[in-house]
Structure formats: structure tokens, C-alpha cells
Design an enzyme around this catalytic site. Structure first.
Site, PDB file in Angstrom:
ATOM      1  N   GLU A  42       0.835  -1.202   0.000  1.00  0.00           N
ATOM      2  CA  GLU A  42       0.000   0.000   0.000  1.00  0.00           C
ATOM      3  C   GLU A  42       0.872   1.256   0.000  1.00  0.00           C
ATOM      4  OE1 GLU A  42      -3.084  -0.433  -0.468  1.00  0.00           O
ATOM      5  OE2 GLU A  42      -3.560  -2.410   0.343  1.00  0.00           O
ATOM      6  N   CYS A 104      -7.380  -0.904   8.754  1.00  0.00           N
ATOM      7  CA  CYS A 104      -6.059  -0.952   8.111  1.00  0.00           C
ATOM      8  C   CYS A 104      -5.657   0.422   7.578  1.00  0.00           C
ATOM      9  CB  CYS A 104      -6.040  -1.973   6.977  1.00  0.00           C
ATOM     10  SG  CYS A 104      -6.094  -3.685   7.534  1.00  0.00           S
ATOM     11  N   HIS A 123      -0.673  -5.622   3.029  1.00  0.00           N
ATOM     12  CA  HIS A 123      -1.798  -6.539   3.210  1.00  0.00           C
ATOM     13  C   HIS A 123      -1.333  -7.939   2.840  1.00  0.00           C
ATOM     14  CE1 HIS A 123      -5.085  -3.390   3.335  1.00  0.00           C
ATOM     15  NE2 HIS A 123      -5.446  -4.265   4.257  1.00  0.00           N
TER      16      HIS A 123
END
Length: 156
Positions: A42, A104, A123
Site C-alpha cells: 500500500e 487498516c 496486506h
């Protein structure tokens, strides 16, 4: 450190990490909702859009992580470069600019905010016969070592 699936408690723990431990880089790992064998790197955290209730039935006021924070914060780690240069046999790695609008992404944004961009979020898939804890641990070690190279902090 395991963070609770509660917005405010997770944010408080992230604040504690940055103020007491003062790390050069914090790497957060969250469980991807998909059961596919994919690791997702991410790039940024978003400040708004948190409307889903946490484990205690709450969500942030106004759906916002930091009331006066920027709309999004980019990690100082170039996840796209990492994604292009990394390969881990037995699992796909992909690049993402959207960690979702739940704990998250909320945690990631808070960490990027408190750490001035010196945070990363990965993730990971759930454990399975093909994705064992040992396998996932080694894959994460490979990824984190590459992150540390970007930080100039690689150590033996």
C-alpha cells in the site's frame, strides 16, 4: 504489536509507537479480505471515508482520522519501485493506492501522519496450506529488507 480492530484504540497505540519507541520506519501488516495468495503493498493512507463500524460499534467522528490532516499521505517508501523489483516465489505481489476505508487504512494514515511518512503497510493473505506462517514470514522479511534499503537503514 497487535492492534485492536477499534479505531481510537488503534490510533492511540500508533501514537504511542511513534512517541515512545521513535522508530525510523514502522511497517504495519494487515489481513487482506481476499483469500487469494497475494501480498499488497500500500502506497498511501486516506484521511476520510471511515463509515464502517469497528469491533465496538463505533466509527470516527465525521468519518475522519485526523480532523485537520491532509486528504492523503504518501509513504516515503516507494512501493511501486519495491513492487517492480521484488519477486517472491509462490505468491503474487501487487501495488495499491487504496488500503480500503477500515482499520487498516485508518491505522496506516495515523502512522504516516505521526511518523511524517515513515510508515509502510502490507496486506497479506490468510494462512493456508500453501501460505504457511513460515512462508509468509520469509516473504515479509524479504520485503522489509528492501524497504530498509530504501531508507538507507539496512543492517545485518
Amino acid at each position: 504489536m497487535q492492534l485492536p480492530v477499534v479505531y481510537q484504540k488503534a490510533k492511540d497505540k500508533v501514537f504511542m509507537i511513534w512517541t515512545t519507541l521513535q522508530p525510523r520506519l514502522t511497517v504495519h501488516v494487515g489481513l487482506a479480505s481476499s483469500s487469494e495468495a497475494i501480498i499488497i503493498l500500500e502506497q498511501c493512507g486516506k484521511n476520510k471515508g471511515y463509515q464502517e463500524m469497528d469491533a465496538c460499534g463505533f466509527y470516527p467522528e465525521g468519518g475522519c482520522c485526523m480532523l485537520n490532516g491532509p486528504e492523503k499521505i504518501e509513504s516515503t517508501i516507494n512501493m511501486k519501485t519495491l513492487w517492480k523489483n521484488l519477486s517472491v516465489e509462490g505468491i503474487d505481489i501487487i501495488f495499491s493506492r487504496d488500503a480500503g476505508r477500515y482499520i487498516c487504512d485508518y491505522t496506516y494514515y495515523a502512522s504516516l501522519y505521526y511518523g511524517k511518512g515513515r510508515a509502510a503497510f502490507i496486506h497479506v493473505p490468510p494462512l493456508s496450506k500453501s501460505i504457511t506462517a513460515d512462508f509468509l514470514g520469509k516473504a515479509l522479511q524479504t520485503i522489509i529488507l528492501e524497504m530498509l534499503k530504501q531508507c538507507g537503514e539496512e543492517r545485518e
